[in-house]
Design a protein around this motif. Structure first.
Motif, PDB file in Angstrom:
ATOM      1  N   ILE A   1       0.564  -3.322   7.162  1.00  0.00           N
ATOM      2  CA  ILE A   1       0.806  -2.790   5.804  1.00  0.00           C
ATOM      3  C   ILE A   1       1.064  -3.897   4.772  1.00  0.00           C
ATOM      4  O   ILE A   1       0.521  -3.842   3.663  1.00  0.00           O
ATOM      5  CB  ILE A   1       1.942  -1.740   5.826  1.00  0.00           C
ATOM      6  N   PRO A   2       1.862  -4.949   5.076  1.00  0.00           N
ATOM      7  CA  PRO A   2       2.052  -5.990   4.042  1.00  0.00           C
ATOM      8  C   PRO A   2       0.738  -6.591   3.555  1.00  0.00           C
ATOM      9  O   PRO A   2       0.543  -6.788   2.350  1.00  0.00           O
ATOM     10  CB  PRO A   2       2.912  -7.041   4.764  1.00  0.00           C
ATOM     11  N   LYS A   3      -0.196  -6.855   4.461  1.00  0.00           N
ATOM     12  CA  LYS A   3      -1.505  -7.410   4.086  1.00  0.00           C
ATOM     13  C   LYS A   3      -2.278  -6.418   3.218  1.00  0.00           C
ATOM     14  O   LYS A   3      -2.826  -6.767   2.175  1.00  0.00           O
ATOM     15  CB  LYS A   3      -2.295  -7.712   5.365  1.00  0.00           C
ATOM     16  N   MET A   4      -2.311  -5.139   3.662  1.00  0.00           N
ATOM     17  CA  MET A   4      -3.089  -4.120   2.944  1.00  0.00           C
ATOM     18  C   MET A   4      -2.545  -3.832   1.550  1.00  0.00           C
ATOM     19  O   MET A   4      -3.293  -3.454   0.659  1.00  0.00           O
ATOM     20  CB  MET A   4      -3.114  -2.821   3.755  1.00  0.00           C
ATOM     21  N   MET A   5      -1.227  -4.004   1.385  1.00  0.00           N
ATOM     22  CA  MET A   5      -0.611  -3.695   0.092  1.00  0.00           C
ATOM     23  C   MET A   5      -0.506  -4.938  -0.799  1.00  0.00           C
ATOM     24  O   MET A   5       0.092  -4.878  -1.870  1.00  0.00           O
ATOM     25  CB  MET A   5       0.784  -3.088   0.299  1.00  0.00           C
ATOM     26  N   GLY A   6      -1.073  -6.077  -0.335  1.00  0.00           N
ATOM     27  CA  GLY A   6      -1.034  -7.301  -1.139  1.00  0.00           C
ATOM     28  C   GLY A   6       0.350  -7.922  -1.205  1.00  0.00           C
ATOM     29  O   GLY A   6       0.702  -8.570  -2.192  1.00  0.00           O
ATOM     30  N   LEU A   7       1.149  -7.731  -0.136  1.00  0.00           N
ATOM     31  CA  LEU A   7       2.540  -8.200  -0.142  1.00  0.00           C
ATOM     32  C   LEU A   7       2.820  -9.247   0.932  1.00  0.00           C
ATOM     33  O   LEU A   7       3.981  -9.507   1.256  1.00  0.00           O
ATOM     34  CB  LEU A   7       3.490  -7.003   0.070  1.00  0.00           C
ATOM     35  N   GLU A   8       1.769  -9.843   1.483  1.00  0.00           N
ATOM     36  CA  GLU A   8       1.956 -10.832   2.547  1.00  0.00           C
ATOM     37  C   GLU A   8       2.793 -12.000   2.032  1.00  0.00           C
ATOM     38  O   GLU A   8       2.582 -12.480   0.921  1.00  0.00           O
ATOM     39  CB  GLU A   8       0.595 -11.335   3.026  1.00  0.00           C
ATOM     40  N   GLY A   9       3.755 -12.437   2.852  1.00  0.00           N
ATOM     41  CA  GLY A   9       4.613 -13.565   2.453  1.00  0.00           C
ATOM     42  C   GLY A   9       5.859 -13.153   1.701  1.00  0.00           C
ATOM     43  O   GLY A   9       6.744 -13.971   1.440  1.00  0.00           O
ATOM     44  N   GLU A  10       5.956 -11.851   1.345  1.00  0.00           N
ATOM     45  CA  GLU A  10       7.169 -11.376   0.653  1.00  0.00           C
ATOM     46  C   GLU A  10       8.335 -11.284   1.646  1.00  0.00           C
ATOM     47  O   GLU A  10       8.132 -11.106   2.845  1.00  0.00           O
ATOM     48  CB  GLU A  10       6.919  -9.988   0.038  1.00  0.00           C
TER      49      GLU A  10
ATOM     50  N   LYS B   1     -12.901  -4.514   2.679  1.00  0.00           N
ATOM     51  CA  LYS B   1     -12.754  -5.647   1.743  1.00  0.00           C
ATOM     52  C   LYS B   1     -11.502  -5.465   0.885  1.00  0.00           C
ATOM     53  O   LYS B   1     -10.743  -6.416   0.654  1.00  0.00           O
ATOM     54  CB  LYS B   1     -13.981  -5.746   0.837  1.00  0.00           C
ATOM     55  N   SER B   2     -11.290  -4.253   0.390  1.00  0.00           N
ATOM     56  CA  SER B   2     -10.117  -3.981  -0.452  1.00  0.00           C
ATOM     57  C   SER B   2      -8.826  -4.202   0.333  1.00  0.00           C
ATOM     58  O   SER B   2      -7.867  -4.787  -0.187  1.00  0.00           O
ATOM     59  CB  SER B   2     -10.152  -2.548  -0.989  1.00  0.00           C
ATOM     60  N   CYS B   3      -8.797  -3.731   1.581  1.00  0.00           N
ATOM     61  CA  CYS B   3      -7.602  -3.910   2.426  1.00  0.00           C
ATOM     62  C   CYS B   3      -7.323  -5.390   2.664  1.00  0.00           C
ATOM     63  O   CYS B   3      -6.171  -5.828   2.599  1.00  0.00           O
ATOM     64  CB  CYS B   3      -7.780  -3.205   3.768  1.00  0.00           C
ATOM     65  N   ASP B   4      -8.362  -6.165   2.927  1.00  0.00           N
ATOM     66  CA  ASP B   4      -8.187  -7.608   3.166  1.00  0.00           C
ATOM     67  C   ASP B   4      -7.644  -8.318   1.931  1.00  0.00           C
ATOM     68  O   ASP B   4      -6.897  -9.296   2.034  1.00  0.00           O
ATOM     69  CB  ASP B   4      -9.515  -8.257   3.578  1.00  0.00           C
ATOM     70  N   ARG B   5      -8.016  -7.808   0.757  1.00  0.00           N
ATOM     71  CA  ARG B   5      -7.554  -8.432  -0.497  1.00  0.00           C
ATOM     72  C   ARG B   5      -6.208  -7.868  -0.952  1.00  0.00           C
ATOM     73  O   ARG B   5      -5.642  -8.327  -1.947  1.00  0.00           O
ATOM     74  CB  ARG B   5      -8.585  -8.203  -1.604  1.00  0.00           C
ATOM     75  N   GLY B   6      -5.741  -6.813  -0.269  1.00  0.00           N
ATOM     76  CA  GLY B   6      -4.480  -6.190  -0.669  1.00  0.00           C
ATOM     77  C   GLY B   6      -4.595  -5.362  -1.932  1.00  0.00           C
ATOM     78  O   GLY B   6      -3.631  -5.203  -2.685  1.00  0.00           O
ATOM     79  N   GLN B   7      -5.802  -4.811  -2.176  1.00  0.00           N
ATOM     80  CA  GLN B   7      -6.046  -3.987  -3.371  1.00  0.00           C
ATOM     81  C   GLN B   7      -6.234  -2.525  -2.975  1.00  0.00           C
ATOM     82  O   GLN B   7      -6.550  -2.222  -1.834  1.00  0.00           O
ATOM     83  CB  GLN B   7      -7.315  -4.477  -4.086  1.00  0.00           C
ATOM     84  N   SER B   8      -6.052  -1.626  -3.928  1.00  0.00           N
ATOM     85  CA  SER B   8      -6.287  -0.199  -3.672  1.00  0.00           C
ATOM     86  C   SER B   8      -7.780   0.101  -3.781  1.00  0.00           C
ATOM     87  O   SER B   8      -8.374  -0.050  -4.852  1.00  0.00           O
ATOM     88  CB  SER B   8      -5.529   0.667  -4.676  1.00  0.00           C
ATOM     89  N   PHE B   9      -8.367   0.533  -2.687  1.00  0.00           N
ATOM     90  CA  PHE B   9      -9.788   0.912  -2.676  1.00  0.00           C
ATOM     91  C   PHE B   9     -10.042   2.043  -3.667  1.00  0.00           C
ATOM     92  O   PHE B   9     -11.094   2.094  -4.317  1.00  0.00           O
ATOM     93  CB  PHE B   9     -10.184   1.345  -1.257  1.00  0.00           C
ATOM     94  N   LEU B  10      -9.082   2.955  -3.818  1.00  0.00           N
ATOM     95  CA  LEU B  10      -9.256   4.100  -4.722  1.00  0.00           C
ATOM     96  C   LEU B  10      -9.459   3.630  -6.159  1.00  0.00           C
ATOM     97  O   LEU B  10     -10.227   4.224  -6.916  1.00  0.00           O
ATOM     98  CB  LEU B  10      -8.036   5.033  -4.651  1.00  0.00           C
ATOM     99  N   ALA B  11      -8.772   2.538  -6.530  1.00  0.00           N
ATOM    100  CA  ALA B  11      -8.906   2.003  -7.896  1.00  0.00           C
ATOM    101  C   ALA B  11     -10.146   1.123  -8.022  1.00  0.00           C
ATOM    102  O   ALA B  11     -10.786   1.086  -9.076  1.00  0.00           O
ATOM    103  CB  ALA B  11      -7.660   1.202  -8.257  1.00  0.00           C
ATOM    104  N   GLU B  12     -10.496   0.424  -6.931  1.00  0.00           N
ATOM    105  CA  GLU B  12     -11.623  -0.516  -6.990  1.00  0.00           C
ATOM    106  C   GLU B  12     -12.984   0.180  -6.909  1.00  0.00           C
ATOM    107  O   GLU B  12     -13.973  -0.336  -7.392  1.00  0.00           O
ATOM    108  CB  GLU B  12     -11.509  -1.531  -5.839  1.00  0.00           C
ATOM    109  N   ALA B  13     -13.038   1.335  -6.228  1.00  0.00           N
ATOM    110  CA  ALA B  13     -14.324   2.051  -6.067  1.00  0.00           C
ATOM    111  C   ALA B  13     -14.133   3.534  -6.382  1.00  0.00           C
ATOM    112  O   ALA B  13     -14.249   4.391  -5.499  1.00  0.00           O
ATOM    113  CB  ALA B  13     -14.837   1.860  -4.634  1.00  0.00           C
ATOM    114  N   PRO B  14     -13.822   3.864  -7.640  1.00  0.00           N
ATOM    115  CA  PRO B  14     -13.481   5.259  -7.996  1.00  0.00           C
ATOM    116  C   PRO B  14     -14.612   6.255  -7.767  1.00  0.00           C
ATOM    117  O   PRO B  14     -14.361   7.448  -7.580  1.00  0.00           O
ATOM    118  CB  PRO B  14     -13.089   5.176  -9.473  1.00  0.00           C
TER     119      PRO B  14
END
Length: 278
Positions: free
Chosen positions: A59-68, A235-248
């Protein structure tokens, strides 16, 4: 005393949804992350995502929070926030490196799950989404037992269409019934692939025994929806971005939005029924 402590901490949580699957690799964490993003799209809703996959916290990677890191305050651990209305907690925030292996026996895992519920200052939360590891063992029994001190709206069970996955998902459905955990419904992930160029559909994981639809009919559970494969999701998960927002406009996004709406409707209905009983 323990139950009272958990009740006190979680009394401001309106809805709790567990995301389960008997099988690993079916996209359960991806679904949990996108369910949280989808619910948090409504800025009036406060959403929390709890990752209890102790050995494989993605989940940290998918939510763009890695290293927090997790911060301690007078009122407990503070969740790590993606947006003002979307907080996340995971064992991944407690590791010195994302590559660290968590080599723990059951009691230590159970202790951490209890700590996440008891010591995290979630605050007022409309939806608490719990991402679980595959299977029907320690972590699942612990989270159901600890949350029974408050309430659980139900579980969403994620599968892929092939029999190898459905076989384990049937076990998960039976687990829910044994521990009296309501089943919101089943999501069939990776359900076909539509080529963006030729528009032909291919079954990457052929549903040799009828897929989730047939299983749901046989086991008398709801099919919440089918999510087609889309390379952009990974790709969105690897970047920690929301796929729903990136590919509406993606068919997968439309499917996710329908499923999220059905989960919301179920939770609201469940709350009305509970209020009637009280």
């Amino acid at each position: 005393a323990e139950a009272a402590e958990l009740r006190a901490r979680l009394r401001a949580v309106r809805h709790t949804v567990l995301v389960l699957s008997g099988k690993g690799g079916v996209g359960k964490s991806t679904f949990s992350a996108l369910l949280a993003h989808g619910l948090a799209a409504d800025e009036t809703k406060q959403v929390a995502l709890l990752d209890i996959d102790i050995c494989g916290p993605s989940i940290p990677k998918m939510m763009g929070l890695e290293g927090e890191q997790v911060h301690q305050s007078g009122s407990g651990w503070s969740p790590v926030y993606v947006e003002e209305n979307l907080g996340v907690m995971s064992v991944g925030f407690l590791l010195s490196s994302p590559d660290d292996a968590v080599i723990w026996r059951g009691p230590k895992k159970n202790g951490l799950i209890k700590q996440f519920l008891r010591d995290v200052d979630w605050g007022e939360v409309d939806y608490l989404i719990v991402d679980t590891p595959p299977g029907t063992s320690d972590e699942h029994l612990s989270i159901v037992q600890y949350l029974s001190a408050t309430h659980i709206d139900g579980a969403v069970i994620v599968t892929t269409p092939q029999e190898v996955s459905l076989q384990d998902v049937r076990k998960e459905i039976n687990f829910c019934r044994k521990v009296k955990l309501p089943i919101i419904g089943v999501v069939e992930n990776m359900s076909g692939f539509v080529c963006p160029k030729c528009k032909n559909e291919s079954q990457i994981f052929p549903p040799t025994t009828g897929g989730a639809e047939k299983m749901c009919q046989n086991m008398n559970v709801s099919l919440l929806g089918k999510v087609p494969l889309d390379p952009q999701i990974g790709k969105s998960c690897d970047r920690g971005q929301s796929f729903l927002a990136e590919a509406p406009e993606s068919p997968a996004t439309l499917s996710y939005r329908n499923i999220i709406q059905r989960v919301q409707e179920y939770c609201e209905q469940h709350q009305l029924q509970e209020e009637k009983i009280m």
